[in-house]
Design a protein around this motif. Sequence first.
Motif, PDB file in Angstrom:
ATOM      1  N   ASN A 163     -24.026  27.209  31.102  1.00 10.89           N
ATOM      2  CA  ASN A 163     -25.461  27.499  31.012  1.00 10.89           C
ATOM      3  C   ASN A 163     -25.748  28.874  30.427  1.00 10.89           C
ATOM      4  OD1 ASN A 163     -28.245  26.915  31.413  1.00 10.89           O
ATOM      5  ND2 ASN A 163     -28.236  28.296  33.167  1.00 10.89           N
TER       6      ASN A 163
ATOM      7  N   ASN B 187     -29.278  25.446  28.865  1.00 10.10           N
ATOM      8  CA  ASN B 187     -30.407  24.532  29.082  1.00 10.10           C
ATOM      9  C   ASN B 187     -31.196  24.306  27.793  1.00 10.10           C
ATOM     10  OD1 ASN B 187     -31.467  27.111  29.023  1.00 10.10           O
ATOM     11  ND2 ASN B 187     -32.781  26.850  30.813  1.00 10.10           N
TER      12      ASN B 187
ATOM     13  N   ALA C 157     -29.184  17.143  31.253  1.00 14.76           N
ATOM     14  CA  ALA C 157     -27.770  17.076  31.649  1.00 14.76           C
ATOM     15  C   ALA C 157     -27.537  15.866  32.548  1.00 14.76           C
ATOM     16  CB  ALA C 157     -27.365  18.357  32.375  1.00 14.76           C
ATOM     17  N   ASP C 158     -26.324  15.314  32.487  1.00 18.73           N
ATOM     18  CA  ASP C 158     -25.977  14.145  33.299  1.00 18.73           C
ATOM     19  C   ASP C 158     -25.328  14.524  34.622  1.00 18.73           C
ATOM     20  OD1 ASP C 158     -26.244  11.575  31.355  1.00 18.73           O
ATOM     21  OD2 ASP C 158     -25.640  13.338  30.220  1.00 18.73           O
TER      22      ASP C 158
ATOM     23  N   CYS D  86     -29.082  21.867  25.685  1.00 22.41           N
ATOM     24  CA  CYS D  86     -29.197  20.506  26.212  1.00 22.41           C
ATOM     25  C   CYS D  86     -30.521  19.874  25.791  1.00 22.41           C
ATOM     26  CB  CYS D  86     -29.071  20.537  27.730  1.00 22.41           C
ATOM     27  SG  CYS D  86     -28.753  18.915  28.456  1.00 22.41           S
TER      28      CYS D  86
ATOM     29  N   TYR E 154     -23.669  18.245  37.034  1.00 24.15           N
ATOM     30  CA  TYR E 154     -23.768  19.688  37.227  1.00 24.15           C
ATOM     31  C   TYR E 154     -22.598  20.134  38.097  1.00 24.15           C
ATOM     32  CZ  TYR E 154     -26.042  24.047  38.882  1.00 24.15           C
ATOM     33  OH  TYR E 154     -26.352  25.344  39.186  1.00 24.15           O
TER      34      TYR E 154
ATOM     35  N   LEU F  83     -22.940  20.101  32.834  1.00 24.65           N
ATOM     36  CA  LEU F  83     -23.409  21.476  32.738  1.00 24.65           C
ATOM     37  C   LEU F  83     -22.741  22.342  33.806  1.00 24.65           C
ATOM     38  CD1 LEU F  83     -27.022  22.271  31.736  1.00 24.65           C
ATOM     39  CD2 LEU F  83     -25.736  23.876  33.126  1.00 24.65           C
TER      40      LEU F  83
ATOM     41  N   VAL G 298     -23.571  14.960  29.211  1.00 22.82           N
ATOM     42  CA  VAL G 298     -23.426  16.418  29.280  1.00 22.82           C
ATOM     43  C   VAL G 298     -23.109  16.825  30.716  1.00 22.82           C
ATOM     44  CG1 VAL G 298     -24.602  18.640  29.054  1.00 22.82           C
ATOM     45  CG2 VAL G 298     -24.978  16.853  27.333  1.00 22.82           C
TER      46      VAL G 298
END
Length: 226
Positions: free
Chosen positions: A52, A60, A95-96, A63, A98, A77, A75
């Motif tokens: 990030n 961000n 994003a998919d 993305c 984290y 992140l 993605v």
Amino acid sequence: MKILIIEDNISVRNVLRIGLEAEGYIIDDVSDGDRGSYFARINKYNLIILDNVLPKKMGNQVCREIRNAGVTTPVLLLSAKSDVNSKIELLETGADDYMIKPFSFEELKSRIKALCRRPEAIKNKVVKVGNLEINSESCEIRKNNKRIYLTRKEFSLLNLLIENIGQVVSRGMIMELVWESNINPFSNTIEAHIRNIRTKIGDPQKKIIQNIPGRGYKINNFFRKK
């Protein structure tokens, strides 16, 4: 399978690249948000690992930019922020998944495996490879309009190779994504399934499914999706 790593910390980037290449992935890596966004928009990847906090453009922003450009690649992140609001904010950029830094490499591998199993948001249900027609929704295969019957594992294996056409898919990746690592790595199970698929689709000379010694299997670029 091909992964793009966008990470400015050279130590983290090298650890990720070396570790994932050892797992059989093909890696591109860049160190800033501008180049990361550019690479993500002009190349085809199975997954993007995106930090990030980046120079030139934040993760961000990257993305959001690639999603607006129509890129549907999963993605993952990375961020040091652990509060719920930060997670929600970053996931809402497109994003998919984290992950909070620092993280274990084993957890990263599990997240990658899960993300690569997810279907793309936009995906052709029917693709053509040579004179084969593969319907990923109905799990049907036809050759010259005649139905070919494959077992579930045979279909999953062939479909994995088709999704990565022109790229080598390692035995390790096949074991993880088709068998979920529930086979003996020293057995000839994969080879037996490849042999059965070749017989059923009429590929005795190995022109469609090609062996890459010491690396895995691939479907030649000559047999492109149409």
